[in-house]
Design a protein around this motif. Sequence first.
Motif, PDB file in Angstrom:
ATOM      1  N   ARG A  22       0.577  -1.214  -0.091  1.00 37.62           N
ATOM      2  CA  ARG A  22      -0.314   0.120   0.304  1.00 37.62           C
ATOM      3  C   ARG A  22       1.285   1.247   0.329  1.00 37.62           C
ATOM      4  N   HIS A  53      -1.530   3.843  -7.213  1.00 34.97           N
ATOM      5  CA  HIS A  53      -2.441   3.361  -6.158  1.00 34.97           C
ATOM      6  C   HIS A  53      -3.932   3.866  -7.141  1.00 34.97           C
ATOM      7  N   ALA A 131     -13.034  -4.625  -4.152  1.00 39.96           N
ATOM      8  CA  ALA A 131     -12.944  -4.471  -2.818  1.00 39.96           C
ATOM      9  C   ALA A 131     -12.133  -3.504  -2.241  1.00 39.96           C
ATOM     10  N   ASP A 132     -10.318  -4.761  -2.198  1.00 40.52           N
ATOM     11  CA  ASP A 132      -9.574  -4.431  -1.594  1.00 40.52           C
ATOM     12  C   ASP A 132      -9.492  -2.767  -1.964  1.00 40.52           C
ATOM     13  N   ARG A 134     -10.190  -0.791  -3.922  1.00 40.40           N
ATOM     14  CA  ARG A 134     -11.401  -0.031  -3.719  1.00 40.40           C
ATOM     15  C   ARG A 134     -11.401   0.831  -3.051  1.00 40.40           C
ATOM     16  N   ARG A 135     -11.127   0.530  -1.250  1.00 43.71           N
ATOM     17  CA  ARG A 135     -11.622   0.789  -0.211  1.00 43.71           C
ATOM     18  C   ARG A 135      -9.802   2.048   0.254  1.00 43.71           C
ATOM     19  N   ALA A 136      -8.554   1.149  -0.196  1.00 45.46           N
ATOM     20  CA  ALA A 136      -7.272   2.168  -0.450  1.00 45.46           C
ATOM     21  C   ALA A 136      -7.554   3.548  -1.300  1.00 45.46           C
ATOM     22  N   ASP A 138     -10.426   5.103  -1.677  1.00 47.09           N
ATOM     23  CA  ASP A 138     -11.771   6.019  -1.354  1.00 47.09           C
ATOM     24  C   ASP A 138     -10.446   6.600   0.241  1.00 47.09           C
ATOM     25  N   ALA A 139      -9.925   6.211   0.434  1.00 46.31           N
ATOM     26  CA  ALA A 139      -9.037   6.133   1.932  1.00 46.31           C
ATOM     27  C   ALA A 139      -8.178   7.627   1.635  1.00 46.31           C
ATOM     28  N   GLN A 140      -7.723   7.453  -0.006  1.00 45.41           N
ATOM     29  CA  GLN A 140      -6.807   8.591  -0.234  1.00 45.41           C
ATOM     30  C   GLN A 140      -7.353  10.134   0.007  1.00 45.41           C
ATOM     31  N   ALA A 164     -16.416   3.076  -9.021  1.00 43.48           N
ATOM     32  CA  ALA A 164     -15.481   1.380  -9.165  1.00 43.48           C
ATOM     33  C   ALA A 164     -15.766   0.686 -10.483  1.00 43.48           C
TER      34      ALA A 164
END
Length: 246
Positions: A22, A53, A131-132, A134-136, A138-140, A164
């Motif tokens: 990551r 990313h 999904a993993d 996607r979460r990474a 969105d967290a940025q 997505a």
Amino acid sequence: MKRILLIAALLAPVLALAAPARAGGWAVTYLDPVPGDIRPQTPYVLGFWLLQHGTHPYDGANLGEVGLRFVQGRKSVEFPGVALREPAHYAAAVSLPRGTWRVEAVQGWFSPYEIGTVTVPGSLEINPVPADLRRAIDAQGPQEDHWGDIRPPGIPPSGIAPPARSTGGPATPSAPASPAAPPGRTAGASGDGDAGDAVTTASIESGESGAEAGSGWPMPYGAAAAAGLVILGGAVLVRRGRARRR
């Protein structure tokens, strides 16, 4: 006990490199709108964006080969990506025989990215972003805006992460374009567009795809070096243990 601690210390860097990186070791490829009807043995130029990313151009050097790979069972064919003016934007001239093909992005030293499935004749179905990842993404939060009017699909001028799905649907097919570079081809394909039985891979011919010559080792070489250290350390420990027993 000391031996166990030493082995654990040697394994630590290898495990760190093998884990999902990551800190910079992953990327996502988004396609530009594609033709809605893809015909066999017909040249098309497909645009795509390779985003580290999932949100910004690669910020390192010496990215390596970039392109599109199509896989059908044991058959595989690759088409080189050519860097365009926009950061992280590439184009590949492709031509495929009949059949159903998995579409992968060749992302330099990043792992390949599963884009979707194309049926020839037919259309391309885009996979959702995993999904993993996607979460990474969105967290940025908001990102620096690197583009003008021509930009990755789903990234508005505010620079937020794309949705997505990487495209809003297929575009109206344009007239077949002449390949910008000689496209790869699955060996054994007959003239009517049916794939043959030969198992071959057309190699990517492009160099660094616009990336600058780099400094430092890419992650795969670093992992190999760390694994070598572990093997060497283990051999030394075994020899010392045998010497002490004597």
